[in-house]
Enzyme design. Structure first.
Site, PDB file in Angstrom:
ATOM      1  N   LYS A 184     -23.604   0.197  -9.458  1.00  0.00           N
ATOM      2  CA  LYS A 184     -24.480   0.839  -8.584  1.00  0.00           C
ATOM      3  C   LYS A 184     -25.620   1.395  -9.558  1.00  0.00           C
ATOM      4  CE  LYS A 184     -20.995   4.539  -7.351  1.00  0.00           C
ATOM      5  NZ  LYS A 184     -19.924   3.773  -7.008  1.00  0.00           N
TER       6      LYS A 184
ATOM      7  N   LYS B 238     -17.120  12.817 -19.383  1.00  0.00           N
ATOM      8  CA  LYS B 238     -18.217  13.186 -18.463  1.00  0.00           C
ATOM      9  C   LYS B 238     -18.916  14.527 -18.938  1.00  0.00           C
ATOM     10  CE  LYS B 238     -17.371  10.863 -14.080  1.00  0.00           C
ATOM     11  NZ  LYS B 238     -17.380  10.873 -12.640  1.00  0.00           N
TER      12      LYS B 238
ATOM     13  N   LYS C  46     -20.538  -4.648 -16.645  1.00  0.00           N
ATOM     14  CA  LYS C  46     -20.187  -4.725 -15.135  1.00  0.00           C
ATOM     15  C   LYS C  46     -21.061  -4.576 -14.288  1.00  0.00           C
ATOM     16  CE  LYS C  46     -18.124  -0.676 -13.542  1.00  0.00           C
ATOM     17  NZ  LYS C  46     -17.414   0.010 -12.625  1.00  0.00           N
TER      18      LYS C  46
HETATM   19  P1  ATP Z   1     -20.266   1.921 -10.329  1.00  0.00           P
HETATM   20  O1  ATP Z   1     -20.341   1.383 -11.725  1.00  0.00           O
HETATM   21  O2  ATP Z   1     -20.633   1.088  -9.217  1.00  0.00           O
HETATM   22  O3  ATP Z   1     -20.474   3.423 -10.234  1.00  0.00           O
HETATM   23  P2  ATP Z   1     -17.432   2.571 -10.063  1.00  0.00           P
HETATM   24  O4  ATP Z   1     -16.158   2.193 -10.852  1.00  0.00           O
HETATM   25  O5  ATP Z   1     -17.960   4.012 -10.421  1.00  0.00           O
HETATM   26  O6  ATP Z   1     -18.604   1.775 -10.312  1.00  0.00           O
HETATM   27  P3  ATP Z   1     -16.399   3.068  -7.675  1.00  0.00           P
HETATM   28  O7  ATP Z   1     -17.206   3.784  -6.247  1.00  0.00           O
HETATM   29  O8  ATP Z   1     -15.505   4.148  -8.097  1.00  0.00           O
HETATM   30  O9  ATP Z   1     -17.546   2.592  -8.528  1.00  0.00           O
HETATM   31  O10 ATP Z   1     -16.025   1.759  -7.226  1.00  0.00           O
HETATM   32  C1  ATP Z   1     -15.025   1.519  -5.983  1.00  0.00           C
HETATM   33  C2  ATP Z   1     -14.157   0.416  -6.588  1.00  0.00           C
HETATM   34  O11 ATP Z   1     -14.974  -0.769  -7.132  1.00  0.00           O
HETATM   35  C3  ATP Z   1     -13.264   0.546  -7.901  1.00  0.00           C
HETATM   36  O12 ATP Z   1     -11.782   0.032  -7.626  1.00  0.00           O
HETATM   37  C4  ATP Z   1     -13.795  -0.227  -8.967  1.00  0.00           C
HETATM   38  O13 ATP Z   1     -12.705  -0.614 -10.067  1.00  0.00           O
HETATM   39  C5  ATP Z   1     -14.340  -1.321  -8.310  1.00  0.00           C
HETATM   40  N1  ATP Z   1     -15.560  -1.765  -9.000  1.00  0.00           N
HETATM   41  C6  ATP Z   1     -16.800  -1.293  -9.115  1.00  0.00           C
HETATM   42  N2  ATP Z   1     -17.413  -2.052 -10.138  1.00  0.00           N
HETATM   43  C7  ATP Z   1     -16.956  -3.420  -9.944  1.00  0.00           C
HETATM   44  C8  ATP Z   1     -17.149  -4.663 -10.592  1.00  0.00           C
HETATM   45  N3  ATP Z   1     -18.402  -4.768 -11.126  1.00  0.00           N
HETATM   46  N4  ATP Z   1     -16.278  -5.498 -10.630  1.00  0.00           N
HETATM   47  C9  ATP Z   1     -15.184  -5.289  -9.827  1.00  0.00           C
HETATM   48  N5  ATP Z   1     -14.769  -4.310  -9.349  1.00  0.00           N
HETATM   49  C10 ATP Z   1     -15.712  -3.011  -9.430  1.00  0.00           C
END
Ligand code: ATP
Ligand code: LTN
Length: 347
Positions: A207, A121, A204
């Protein structure tokens, strides 16, 4: 001694997901929330929204409050039952920040500097933009876990190093000040149900994806969700077959289909043998609409009654504090802090 008539105590699990978006997406649901919902029956479950962690990067106060409410409502709508599980907002339980400070003081500066998430980060945003809060992110996460004497922490692979640090801190504290913390195990959730971006199936679903069309936001109009499925990128050829290497687009659609219906991928492959991509997409669009619509309606119902939502969260925070305050009191006593007596109690 456990008598044969006493059921073994359930193991405690704990997990959290930050309120950093206006809605959870389908990847969050399939990859995380759904597993939490399933685990409620078997475990003594603690789930929370780490809003203190959300301010370790740039944030907007109005957005933060709004997002915390939305995410809380979405979790409950998806099946987190505030009667079964302890469900709360991290900042409502001050013991998290208090224990984090104590842990900061037994964590090496070098040890914290080796955390790869912090390094990644700061590389992206530059060292000047990074805050002390971001540096201390892992010790706050350790506090979240250790306050509740957690046995298991279901998280993704990216959190493995933070879990290792948490285990080291628990052992270090126990050795130096006396047995206080349960040393937690990580249950790293294998990326079995990873959902990919509908427009770019090598990334993947996220958001922060490149195009909004690649992501299904659970709060959006279901008609938009249907459109996104129908316009998902598919692969060369016509055969509907699960093959993430050769056919990442179709494979992603099959994973989503299977996750939402419980039908196996093999079953789906035979059901769609000889059919076209278009058939699969039209059917999957219906499946997604049927899934998203009640979830969205329930979320809106919860959001329409903020007093009730706040009451549920307050109840969760109260239950959380009953456990967290006992752990923190032990920590303070063992670290040698002078007990504080309130004047009201003395009179
Ligand atoms: P993003 O890229 O959406 O910001 P993130 O991993 O930062 O993803 P978090 O809010 O930390 O998002 O995610 C909450 C949970 O959702 C975590 O356990 C993460 O592993 C899971 N997750 C996020 N995106 C995916 C995906 N595309 N497929 C499966 N699980 C996911
Ligand atoms: N860092 C985690 C969120 C998180 C967490 C926790 C997960 C904060 N505290 C305690 C498990 C246990 C993440 O970004 N997914």
């Amino acid at each position: 001694m456990t008598s044969s008539t006493t059921p073994a105590a359930k193991k405690r699990i704990l997990s959290g997901a930050k309120p950093t978006a206006d809605s959870l997406h389908l990847g969050n649901y399939i990859g995380a929330v759904r597993n939490w919902v399933d685990m409620q029956a078997e475990y003594d479950a603690v789930f929370f929204i780490p809003d203190l962690h959300a301010i370790t990067v740039d944030f907007d106060p109005t957005e933060l409050a709004k997002r915390t409410r939305i995410v809380a409502a979405q979790y409950i709508a998806a099946g987190i039952d505030p009667d079964k599980s302890i469900f709360f907002v991290q900042s409502h339980v001050p013991e998290h920040a208090q224990l984090a400070w104590a842990l900061n003081c037994i964590t090496g500066f070098g040890e914290a500097s080796r955390m790869t998430q912090f390094k990644d980060k700061t590389q992206k945003s530059g060292a000047d933009a990074a805050t002390l809060g971001l540096f201390a992110y892992p010790t706050l996460m350790a506090a979240d876990i250790l306050l509740y004497q957690t046995d298991l922490v279901p998280v993704g692979e990216d959190q493995r190093q933070h879990l290792e640090l948490t285990r080291n801190l628990a052992q270090r504290f126990n050795t130096r000040f006396g047995a206080t913390f349960t040393v937690p195990e990580a249950t790293i959730v294998k990326e079995r149900a990873k959902i990919y971006d509908l427009q770019n199936p090598s990334a993947k679903m996220s958001k922060t994806g490149e195009s909004p069309n690649g992501t299904i936001q659970l709060l959006e109009d279901p008609k938009i969700a249907a459109k996104r499925i129908k316009s998902a990128v598919t692969d060369a050829g016509t055969e509907i077959r699960f093959d993430p290497e050769e056919k990442p687009g179709v494979s992603n659609l099959l994973t989503i289909y299977s996750s939402l219906t419980g039908k196996s991928v093999v079953e789906l492959e035979s059901e769609y043998q000889g059919k076209m991509y278009g058939h699969l997409k039209v059917d999957l669009a219906d499946v997604v609409v049927d899934f998203v619509t009640p979830l969205r309606d329930r979320t809106h119902e919860l959001m329409a009654d903020p007093a009730e939502l706040d009451r549920l969260l307050a109840h969760g925070a109260e239950r959380a504090r009953e456990i967290a305050s006992v752990t923190l009191a032990q920590v303070y006593e063992r670290m040698g802090f002078l007990p504080s007596f309130s004047l009201a109690g003395v009179r």
